[in-house]
Design a protein around this motif. Structure first.
Motif, PDB file in Angstrom:
ATOM      1  N   VAL A   1      -4.309   4.091   1.714  1.00  0.00           N
ATOM      2  CA  VAL A   1      -3.015   3.827   2.346  1.00  0.00           C
ATOM      3  C   VAL A   1      -3.125   2.612   3.269  1.00  0.00           C
ATOM      4  O   VAL A   1      -4.223   2.145   3.592  1.00  0.00           O
ATOM      5  CB  VAL A   1      -2.523   5.051   3.149  1.00  0.00           C
ATOM      6  N   GLY A   2      -1.983   2.117   3.710  1.00  0.00           N
ATOM      7  CA  GLY A   2      -1.946   0.953   4.583  1.00  0.00           C
ATOM      8  C   GLY A   2      -2.507   1.244   5.965  1.00  0.00           C
ATOM      9  O   GLY A   2      -2.335   2.340   6.498  1.00  0.00           O
ATOM     10  N   GLU A   3      -3.162   0.253   6.552  1.00  0.00           N
ATOM     11  CA  GLU A   3      -3.818   0.460   7.840  1.00  0.00           C
ATOM     12  C   GLU A   3      -2.867   0.353   9.027  1.00  0.00           C
ATOM     13  O   GLU A   3      -3.211   0.761  10.137  1.00  0.00           O
ATOM     14  CB  GLU A   3      -4.962  -0.541   8.024  1.00  0.00           C
ATOM     15  N   ASP A   4      -1.670  -0.181   8.817  1.00  0.00           N
ATOM     16  CA  ASP A   4      -0.769  -0.405   9.937  1.00  0.00           C
ATOM     17  C   ASP A   4       0.361   0.612  10.034  1.00  0.00           C
ATOM     18  O   ASP A   4       1.247   0.467  10.883  1.00  0.00           O
ATOM     19  CB  ASP A   4      -0.168  -1.816   9.863  1.00  0.00           C
ATOM     20  N   ALA A   5       0.348   1.646   9.210  1.00  0.00           N
ATOM     21  CA  ALA A   5       1.349   2.707   9.344  1.00  0.00           C
ATOM     22  C   ALA A   5       1.167   3.398  10.696  1.00  0.00           C
ATOM     23  O   ALA A   5       0.041   3.617  11.145  1.00  0.00           O
ATOM     24  CB  ALA A   5       1.204   3.711   8.211  1.00  0.00           C
ATOM     25  N   GLN A   6       2.275   3.726  11.338  1.00  0.00           N
ATOM     26  CA  GLN A   6       2.221   4.335  12.664  1.00  0.00           C
ATOM     27  C   GLN A   6       3.020   5.622  12.712  1.00  0.00           C
ATOM     28  O   GLN A   6       3.878   5.871  11.863  1.00  0.00           O
ATOM     29  CB  GLN A   6       2.726   3.356  13.721  1.00  0.00           C
ATOM     30  N   VAL A   7       2.715   6.428  13.711  1.00  0.00           N
ATOM     31  CA  VAL A   7       3.386   7.709  13.890  1.00  0.00           C
ATOM     32  C   VAL A   7       4.561   7.523  14.846  1.00  0.00           C
ATOM     33  O   VAL A   7       4.377   7.138  16.002  1.00  0.00           O
ATOM     34  CB  VAL A   7       2.425   8.768  14.464  1.00  0.00           C
ATOM     35  N   TRP A   8       5.765   7.799  14.348  1.00  0.00           N
ATOM     36  CA  TRP A   8       6.986   7.759  15.147  1.00  0.00           C
ATOM     37  C   TRP A   8       7.811   8.996  14.838  1.00  0.00           C
ATOM     38  O   TRP A   8       7.723   9.514  13.750  1.00  0.00           O
ATOM     39  CB  TRP A   8       7.801   6.483  14.849  1.00  0.00           C
ATOM     40  N   PRO A   9       8.588   9.488  15.795  1.00  0.00           N
ATOM     41  CA  PRO A   9       8.803   9.043  17.168  1.00  0.00           C
ATOM     42  C   PRO A   9       7.538   9.100  18.009  1.00  0.00           C
ATOM     43  O   PRO A   9       6.543   9.708  17.623  1.00  0.00           O
ATOM     44  CB  PRO A   9       9.866  10.024  17.694  1.00  0.00           C
TER      45      PRO A   9
ATOM     46  N   MET B   1       0.832  -1.195   0.000  1.00  0.00           N
ATOM     47  CA  MET B   1       0.000   0.000   0.000  1.00  0.00           C
ATOM     48  C   MET B   1       0.874   1.255   0.000  1.00  0.00           C
ATOM     49  O   MET B   1       2.079   1.200   0.255  1.00  0.00           O
ATOM     50  CB  MET B   1      -0.909  -0.004   1.231  1.00  0.00           C
ATOM     51  N   ILE B   2       0.249   2.390  -0.272  1.00  0.00           N
ATOM     52  CA  ILE B   2       0.963   3.665  -0.243  1.00  0.00           C
ATOM     53  C   ILE B   2       1.256   4.032   1.214  1.00  0.00           C
ATOM     54  O   ILE B   2       0.406   3.868   2.093  1.00  0.00           O
ATOM     55  CB  ILE B   2       0.126   4.778  -0.893  1.00  0.00           C
ATOM     56  N   SER B   3       2.445   4.556   1.466  1.00  0.00           N
ATOM     57  CA  SER B   3       2.754   5.085   2.792  1.00  0.00           C
ATOM     58  C   SER B   3       2.094   6.453   2.950  1.00  0.00           C
ATOM     59  O   SER B   3       2.287   7.344   2.107  1.00  0.00           O
ATOM     60  CB  SER B   3       4.265   5.235   2.984  1.00  0.00           C
ATOM     61  N   PRO B   4       1.317   6.660   4.003  1.00  0.00           N
ATOM     62  CA  PRO B   4       0.681   7.970   4.188  1.00  0.00           C
ATOM     63  C   PRO B   4       1.699   9.096   4.331  1.00  0.00           C
ATOM     64  O   PRO B   4       1.448  10.220   3.886  1.00  0.00           O
ATOM     65  CB  PRO B   4      -0.144   7.787   5.456  1.00  0.00           C
ATOM     66  N   GLN B   5       2.840   8.786   4.942  1.00  0.00           N
ATOM     67  CA  GLN B   5       3.876   9.821   5.080  1.00  0.00           C
ATOM     68  C   GLN B   5       4.377  10.263   3.709  1.00  0.00           C
ATOM     69  O   GLN B   5       4.657  11.458   3.499  1.00  0.00           O
ATOM     70  CB  GLN B   5       5.045   9.294   5.919  1.00  0.00           C
TER      71      GLN B   5
END
Length: 606
Positions: free
Chosen positions: A544-552, A366-370
């Protein structure tokens, strides 16, 4: 003239050019003279919440008072969320609500609600007009209160019979607000004490909040930072107050802030906090926040000073005047030079090299939301106004849009309001019609207020919407992944592979051009196409992909010393509270975390 005519005339005299509202029985007398006004443009929203957020967006990009109108009862109560939102983010807004006639007050009449009582805790001030002759004075005072001192929302409730009553209009009215005298000029003694502390500091940090933007103090901030060489961190509400590209900019602090910004504050021996309120999303665990730092705290609202942290030097005043006074005193003081902080800057620059912003490509194809938001920032540029709702997309926008100018970043910071983005973007476009406006929204937020796209289409506000569609309540899902063992309770918005709702079809039905993007190579062309369309709103549905996460990330309530750069990397102090009390230990911890970080070149490429 009638009371209703007096309201319209007063708004005209105060320089109002646009109002957002929805008519109803108790406010109907006001809508008749609005029909004849040649100076006021009324925007008919589809929901009163949209009127409130649009007024907020207008106010944030212009610095002027945003105005919204609603009828009594449910019309007024639908303004509660935007009023609370404006209150927490210090936005100047005036809400004018109709009310049942005075003879019906307290009888539970049709569409009666005590909106003053409801909104008293979430407005800067509110009042009901009970004498038609007081209308010009009441609204003029509401505007003065909204925009002066610490800005905020003010509600004026006007019974229907007062709107119909006659009066002799007199302008200008005498504003009389006993006890309300905001202090804008800082005390010279406090300024001198602050300069002495700054001169002695070895690890100073300018901790900048949204009050700097409210005060239009970005020029003064830049000059003071460059003269002293002190590094700058800008909170979520202050992005754009200091150029992203400036070498002294360490980024955003807090829960999803940058490692350099968080590390700077944790190691600092002096925080110069201006126009900020030490929000919990910045401080984390207060007891371990900036443990060795002395505090200079400047704010227009004296109630904020010392509320969260003890302060060595309290300064009450307007942020622009405070920064000007600090710079003036610094330059004129004998035997005081800019602080010798070369090693401090080298240390922070090293953090910036070791921990650049970056993200992992999606493993599910999937596309990375970032990637979407980074591409949007690159193409649309820093002159564009970006508006976000709340959640993952908000944090990614804060991280991956390069903000160079003030009043180009709007979001619901304090209240975290889902549904803020679309109507606020519409209000921003109304306030800056010649500037490109992008709403960066999530599919959860978008479903709360997307009906205002019809308003934007009908009224001619060609906003663009970058819809980050992961089929989930993304930030809630992230917390469930990290802290609830992947038990995804009620966060999925659609089944994988389905388009329910079909945002392309929905957006087209609302009067927009709509595009769906499922491949990374189509992201840039879709953005370019949206930018070329300026006769109606455009919605791009980025799948976009459902498992992308916000880091740091710093876990809620944890110490800032436990910031994690990415999933699986140990925090700086690894949760060791004894180590967190020794800021110097961050060097070793940074080295160890950096060894676990992805190769820097690969990170930047990603």
């Amino acid at each position: 003239m009638t009371g209703a005519q007096a309201i319209v005339r007063t708004l005209e005299e105060l320089g109002t050019d646009i109002v957002f509202g929805l008519p109803g029985g108790a406010i109907l007398p006001l809508y008749d003279p609005l029909y004849s006004s040649t100076k006021l443009r009324h925007v008919l929203v589809r929901h009163e919440q949209g009127a409130g957020h649009a007024a907020t967006g207008y106010a944030q990009v212009t610095g002027k008072v945003g105005v919204c109108i609603a009828t009594s009862g449910p019309g007024a109560t639908n303004l509660v969320t935007p009023l609370a939102d404006a209150n927490l983010d210090s936005v100047p807004m005036v809400a004018i609500t109709g009310q049942v006639g005075r003879g019906l007050l307290g009888t539970d009449a049709f569409q009666e609600a005590d909106i003053r009582g409801v909104t008293m805790p979430i407005t800067k001030h509110n009042f009901m007009v009970t004498d038609p002759n007081e209308i010009p004075k009441a609204i003029a005072e509401a505007f003065h209160l909204a925009v002066s001192g610490r800005p905020g929302p003010v509600l004026v409730d006007v019974p229907k019979d007062i709107q119909n009553a006659e009066l002799d209009f007199v302008w200008p009215p005498k504003i009389d607000l006993p006890g309300y005298k905001p202090v804008t000029t800082p005390h010279s003694r406090q300024i001198s004490q602050a300069v002495q502390l700054i001169a002695q500091a070895e690890r100073p940090v300018l901790y900048i909040g949204g009050g700097v933007i409210k005060a239009d103090a970005n020029k003064e901030l830049l000059e003071f930072a460059e003269y002293t060489g002190i590094p700058v961190v800008t909170t979520l509400m202050a992005l754009g107050a200091f150029p992203h590209s400036h070498p002294l900019n360490m980024g955003m602090p807090g829960m999803h802030g940058t490692v350099p910004a968080v590390g700077a504050m944790q190691r600092s021996d002096l925080l110069i906090a201006i126009g900020t309120r030490f929000d919990d999303r910045v401080t984390g665990d207060v007891a371990s926040f900036a443990p060795e730092a002395k505090i200079i705290h400047a704010d227009i609202d004296p109630a904020e000073i010392g509320k969260i942290r003890e302060v060595e030097v309290p300064i009450v005043g307007d942020a622009r005047e405070v920064l000007s006074a600090l710079a003036r005193t610094y330059r004129s003081a004998k035997n005081i030079e800019p602080p010798a902080i070369g090693p401090w800057i080298e240390y922070l620059d090293d953090l910036k090299e070791r921990f650049p912003r970056g993200y992992d490509e999606q493993t599910d194809g999937m596309i990375s939301p970032q990637f979407v938001i980074e591409t949007l920032s690159r193409i649309a540029g820093p002159e564009t106004i970006y508006v976000a709702g709340v959640g993952q997309h908000q944090m990614w926008a804060a991280q991956f849009v390069d903000f160079e100018n003030p009043r180009t970043w709007l979001n619901s910071g304090g209240l975290g309001t889902m549904g803020y983005s679309v109507p606020a973007a519409m209000g921003a476009k109304a306030g800056q019609p010649d500037t490109e406006v992008w709403a960066i929204d999530g599919d959860g937020c978008f479903q709360m207020t997307n009906q205002e796209l019809t308003t934007a289409a009908v009224e001619g506000f060609p906003i663009k919407v970058a819809l980050i569609n992961n089929g989930n309540l993304g930030m809630v899902r992230q917390w469930q992944t990290l802290f609830y063992e992947g038990r995804y309770s009620n966060t999925k918005l659609r089944e994988q592979g389905e388009y329910v709702p079909d945002f392309v079809g929905l957006s087209e039905a609302l009067g927009c051009v709509a595009i769906r993007v499922t491949r990374a190579e189509d992201v840039a062309p879709a953005i370019e196409k949206a930018r070329s369309i300026n006769d109606r709103p455009v919605v791009i549905d980025f799948i976009v992909g459902e498992d992308a996460q916000v880091w740091p990330m710093i876990a809620g309530g944890a110490s800032n010393s436990e910031i994690q750069y990415a999933l699986g990397l140990r925090p700086f102090f690894d949760g060791d509270e004894s180590a967190a009390e020794e800021p110097a230990d961050i060097d070793e911890a940074v080295d160890e975390s950096a060894e676990q970080a992805p190769d820097q070149a690969e990170q930047k490429e990603n």
